[in-house]
Design a protein around this motif. Structure first.
Motif, PDB file in Angstrom:
ATOM      1  N   THR A 150       5.714   2.076   5.362  1.00  0.00           N
ATOM      2  CA  THR A 150       4.448   1.351   5.367  1.00  0.00           C
ATOM      3  C   THR A 150       3.798   1.643   6.707  1.00  0.00           C
ATOM      4  O   THR A 150       3.999   2.719   7.262  1.00  0.00           O
ATOM      5  CB  THR A 150       4.659  -0.153   5.057  1.00  0.00           C
TER       6      THR A 150
ATOM      7  N   GLU B 257       8.384  -6.258  -0.724  1.00  0.00           N
ATOM      8  CA  GLU B 257       8.701  -6.632  -2.110  1.00  0.00           C
ATOM      9  C   GLU B 257       8.540  -5.453  -3.058  1.00  0.00           C
ATOM     10  O   GLU B 257       9.251  -5.333  -4.046  1.00  0.00           O
ATOM     11  CB  GLU B 257       7.802  -7.800  -2.563  1.00  0.00           C
ATOM     12  N   HIS B 258       7.589  -4.565  -2.747  1.00  0.00           N
ATOM     13  CA  HIS B 258       7.384  -3.406  -3.617  1.00  0.00           C
ATOM     14  C   HIS B 258       8.482  -2.354  -3.443  1.00  0.00           C
ATOM     15  O   HIS B 258       8.684  -1.501  -4.293  1.00  0.00           O
ATOM     16  CB  HIS B 258       6.015  -2.772  -3.329  1.00  0.00           C
ATOM     17  N   GLY B 259       9.171  -2.438  -2.293  1.00  0.00           N
ATOM     18  CA  GLY B 259      10.269  -1.504  -2.055  1.00  0.00           C
ATOM     19  C   GLY B 259       9.856  -0.158  -1.495  1.00  0.00           C
ATOM     20  O   GLY B 259      10.626   0.805  -1.575  1.00  0.00           O
ATOM     21  N   VAL B 260       8.654  -0.086  -0.923  1.00  0.00           N
ATOM     22  CA  VAL B 260       8.258   1.190  -0.304  1.00  0.00           C
ATOM     23  C   VAL B 260       9.181   1.481   0.873  1.00  0.00           C
ATOM     24  O   VAL B 260       9.727   0.565   1.492  1.00  0.00           O
ATOM     25  CB  VAL B 260       6.775   1.190   0.156  1.00  0.00           C
TER      26      VAL B 260
ATOM     27  N   SER C 143      -2.979   0.687   0.089  1.00  0.00           N
ATOM     28  CA  SER C 143      -1.886  -0.158  -0.412  1.00  0.00           C
ATOM     29  C   SER C 143      -1.876  -1.523   0.272  1.00  0.00           C
ATOM     30  O   SER C 143      -2.212  -1.627   1.451  1.00  0.00           O
ATOM     31  CB  SER C 143      -0.538   0.510  -0.130  1.00  0.00           C
ATOM     32  N   PHE C 144      -1.465  -2.517  -0.444  1.00  0.00           N
ATOM     33  CA  PHE C 144      -1.148  -3.849   0.065  1.00  0.00           C
ATOM     34  C   PHE C 144      -2.251  -4.494   0.903  1.00  0.00           C
ATOM     35  O   PHE C 144      -2.036  -4.870   2.054  1.00  0.00           O
ATOM     36  CB  PHE C 144       0.172  -3.800   0.846  1.00  0.00           C
TER      37      PHE C 144
ATOM     38  N   ARG D  84       4.830  -8.402   3.677  1.00  0.00           N
ATOM     39  CA  ARG D  84       5.629  -8.985   2.593  1.00  0.00           C
ATOM     40  C   ARG D  84       5.482  -8.177   1.309  1.00  0.00           C
ATOM     41  O   ARG D  84       6.460  -7.860   0.621  1.00  0.00           O
ATOM     42  CB  ARG D  84       5.176 -10.436   2.345  1.00  0.00           C
ATOM     43  N   ASP D  85       4.242  -7.830   0.984  1.00  0.00           N
ATOM     44  CA  ASP D  85       3.992  -7.110  -0.266  1.00  0.00           C
ATOM     45  C   ASP D  85       4.625  -5.716  -0.246  1.00  0.00           C
ATOM     46  O   ASP D  85       5.142  -5.244  -1.259  1.00  0.00           O
ATOM     47  CB  ASP D  85       2.485  -7.025  -0.541  1.00  0.00           C
ATOM     48  N   ALA D  86       4.588  -5.068   0.925  1.00  0.00           N
ATOM     49  CA  ALA D  86       5.212  -3.737   1.038  1.00  0.00           C
ATOM     50  C   ALA D  86       6.721  -3.853   0.845  1.00  0.00           C
ATOM     51  O   ALA D  86       7.343  -3.056   0.121  1.00  0.00           O
ATOM     52  CB  ALA D  86       4.879  -3.131   2.397  1.00  0.00           C
TER      53      ALA D  86
END
Ligand code: GRF
Length: 208
Positions: A137, A131-134, A119-120, A127-129
């Motif tokens: 991480t 924004e994805h709402g996981v 992932s990411f 940031r991407d994690a």
């Protein structure tokens, strides 16, 4: 995987603050850790990562892309500078450049990424994690291959995402876990060896 030196010789590549480097330097101060940072390389001057190496009395080198006539020339220069220190292992710890296929053939190179691969990938893992709402991480240590954060996974550590996290707070918490993971895995590799078969990585007993 050929036999590693004892202590294992590590070249660390950095581009910034070098807190992962510092964690390795601190661990290497104990002879029982089994590894030694023999040089620190960077793709830019004036960074705290190089200052940390200076303070520890460790040789440094800088290879700036803009100082070479082509990326290929830079690739070769970087390889030569690293090779001069005869490392068993190269650790890319916050190094913001992709290295060449030739480099990866020459040196077993590990990289640490602030997300749970696959992932990411890329420059903005935290940031991407977020924004994805996981909800979970973490960080991944992997053997660098030709892709971006795609190589065989050596170690991973989970980190909870909190509801009030911003990118900075999340990345700082990831970095705390990342440093511990890096120190633990590099030490186990130094003392016990590593084998990489396809995507499966084994550390320790029988791996050498
Ligand atoms: C780490 O989170 C690393 O995974 C990422 O950048 C950060 C580097 O931190 N690529 P530092 O320079 O070791 O403090």
């Amino acid at each position: 995987m050929p036999e590693l030196s004892s202590p294992a010789r590590i070249v660390v590549l950095v581009s910034g603050s070098g807190t992962n480097l510092q964690a390795l330097l601190d661990a290497c101060a104990e002879s029982s850790y089994g590894a030694r940072v023999v040089a620190v390389g960077a793709d830019r001057d004036g960074i705290e990562g190089l200052a940390r190496a200076d303070r520890a009395g460790i040789p440094t080198f800088v290879a700036r892309v803009e100082d070479y006539s082509s990326r290929d020339h830079w690739n070769r220069a970087l390889s030569d500078k690293v090779a001069a220190f005869e490392p068993d292992l190269v650790v890319s710890a916050g190094f913001m450049k992709l290295v060449s296929a030739d480099f990866l053939e020459q040196f077993l190179t590990l990289n640490t990424h602030p997300a749970l691969c696959p992932s990411f990938p890329g420059m903005h893992g935290p940031r991407d994690a977020l924004e994805h709402g996981v909800k979970v991480t973490g960080a991944t240590l992997f053997v660098v291959d030709a892709g971006v954060d795609t190589g065989p996974i050596v170690a991973q550590v989970p980190v909870e995402v909190r509801e009030d996290d911003d990118v900075e707070a999340l990345h700082e918490r990831i970095k705390t876990a990342e440093r511990a993971m890096l120190v633990d895995a590099v030490g186990r590799i130094a003392r016990g060896g590593i084998s990489v078969e396809g995507r499966r990585v084994r550390i320790g007993a029988g791996a050498r």
